[in-house]
Design a protein around this motif. Structure first.
Motif, short mmCIF file in Angstrom:
data_model
loop_
_atom_site.label_atom_id
_atom_site.label_comp_id
_atom_site.label_asym_id
_atom_site.label_seq_id
_atom_site.Cartn_x
_atom_site.Cartn_y
_atom_site.Cartn_z
N GLU A 158 0.81 -1.21 0.00
CA GLU A 158 -0.13 0.06 -0.06
C GLU A 158 0.89 1.22 0.06
OE1 GLU A 158 -2.79 -0.41 3.43
OE2 GLU A 158 -3.74 -1.82 2.30
N THR A 159 1.98 1.29 0.68
CA THR A 159 2.85 2.54 0.73
C THR A 159 3.26 2.76 -0.54
OG1 THR A 159 3.29 2.18 3.20
CG2 THR A 159 4.73 3.24 1.97
N LEU A 160 3.83 1.41 -1.10
CA LEU A 160 4.55 1.76 -2.38
C LEU A 160 3.70 2.10 -3.48
CD1 LEU A 160 6.92 -1.43 -2.36
CD2 LEU A 160 7.48 0.76 -2.48
N ALA A 161 2.23 1.92 -3.16
CA ALA A 161 1.34 2.12 -4.44
C ALA A 161 0.87 3.62 -4.29
CB ALA A 161 0.03 1.34 -4.26
N VAL A 162 0.78 4.13 -2.92
CA VAL A 162 0.34 5.58 -2.57
C VAL A 162 1.50 6.35 -3.23
CG1 VAL A 162 0.13 7.21 -0.92
CG2 VAL A 162 -1.26 5.13 -0.78
N GLU A 163 2.87 6.02 -2.77
CA GLU A 163 3.88 6.87 -3.19
C GLU A 163 4.04 6.69 -4.70
OE1 GLU A 163 5.42 9.34 -1.22
OE2 GLU A 163 3.95 8.64 0.14
N GLY A 164 3.94 5.83 -5.32
CA GLY A 164 3.97 5.72 -6.78
C GLY A 164 2.96 6.52 -7.34
N TYR A 165 1.99 6.59 -6.72
CA TYR A 165 0.56 7.40 -7.60
C TYR A 165 1.00 8.98 -7.20
CZ TYR A 165 -4.04 9.13 -8.72
OH TYR A 165 -4.92 9.45 -9.35
N ARG A 166 1.38 9.01 -6.05
CA ARG A 166 1.78 10.72 -5.82
C ARG A 166 2.76 11.17 -6.48
NH1 ARG A 166 1.68 10.10 0.54
NH2 ARG A 166 -0.41 11.02 0.79
N LYS A 167 3.84 10.14 -7.04
CA LYS A 167 4.86 10.80 -7.80
C LYS A 167 4.63 10.61 -9.25
CE LYS A 167 8.28 10.07 -4.18
NZ LYS A 167 9.14 9.46 -3.51
N GLU A 168 3.33 10.13 -9.39
CA GLU A 168 2.82 9.90 -10.89
C GLU A 168 3.77 8.98 -11.74
OE1 GLU A 168 2.45 13.62 -12.94
OE2 GLU A 168 1.15 14.52 -11.34
N LEU A 169 4.25 8.13 -10.86
CA LEU A 169 4.68 6.83 -11.61
C LEU A 169 3.95 5.57 -11.64
CD1 LEU A 169 7.73 6.81 -9.20
CD2 LEU A 169 7.98 7.68 -11.40
N LEU A 170 2.76 5.75 -11.04
CA LEU A 170 1.75 4.66 -11.26
C LEU A 170 0.41 5.39 -11.70
CD1 LEU A 170 2.28 2.60 -8.24
CD2 LEU A 170 3.12 1.86 -10.42
N THR A 171 -0.27 4.78 -12.45
CA THR A 171 -1.68 5.22 -12.73
C THR A 171 -2.59 4.82 -11.62
OG1 THR A 171 -2.30 3.29 -14.12
CG2 THR A 171 -1.18 5.12 -15.37
N HIS A 172 -3.88 5.28 -11.74
CA HIS A 172 -4.84 4.95 -10.83
C HIS A 172 -5.16 3.55 -11.09
CE1 HIS A 172 -9.12 4.34 -9.68
NE2 HIS A 172 -8.93 5.33 -8.72
N CYS A 173 -5.21 3.01 -12.30
CA CYS A 173 -5.73 1.54 -12.72
C CYS A 173 -4.40 0.80 -12.33
CB CYS A 173 -5.60 1.45 -14.19
SG CYS A 173 -6.09 -0.27 -14.85
N GLN A 174 -3.13 1.01 -12.25
CA GLN A 174 -1.89 0.20 -11.78
C GLN A 174 -2.10 0.23 -10.32
OE1 GLN A 174 1.03 2.63 -13.58
NE2 GLN A 174 1.37 0.96 -15.18
N VAL A 175 -2.59 1.18 -9.71
CA VAL A 175 -2.81 1.06 -8.01
C VAL A 175 -3.49 0.08 -7.67
CG1 VAL A 175 -3.37 2.28 -6.05
CG2 VAL A 175 -1.89 3.57 -7.52
N GLY A 176 -4.95 0.04 -8.52
CA GLY A 176 -5.86 -0.88 -8.33
C GLY A 176 -5.50 -2.39 -8.50
N GLN A 177 -4.61 -2.61 -9.77
CA GLN A 177 -4.29 -3.81 -10.32
C GLN A 177 -3.13 -4.50 -9.12
OE1 GLN A 177 -2.54 -3.09 -14.04
NE2 GLN A 177 -4.58 -3.62 -14.95
#
Length: 67
Positions: free
Chosen positions: A10-29
């Motif tokens: 969860e921490t990696l997903a949040v930080e990846g999304y905050r830094k625009e390294l992950l998309t919304h869809c990628q976080v969900g996946q």
């Protein structure tokens, strides 16, 4: 990331999304969440969608064409 503890995923997903390294869809996946569950997950952590004025204009134009 299946071998990592859930809180680290969860921490990696949040930080990846905050830094625009992950998309919304990628976080969900990554977390095994649906669209609305992902929205709620990010909102609970104070992370909101990046939405520029250009994004808004494109969405408005698409909605006008669809109407």
């Amino acid at each position: 990331m299946g071998g990592l503890p859930r809180h680290i995923q969860e921490t990696l997903a949040v930080e990846g999304y905050r830094k625009e390294l992950l998309t919304h869809c990628q976080v969900g996946q990554l977390l095994g969440l649906g669209r609305w569950e992902t929205d709620a997950f990010l909102k609970e952590r104070g992370v909101f969608l990046s939405f520029s004025p250009d994004d808004l204009e494109r969405d408005y134009e698409a909605a006008e064409r669809a109407a």
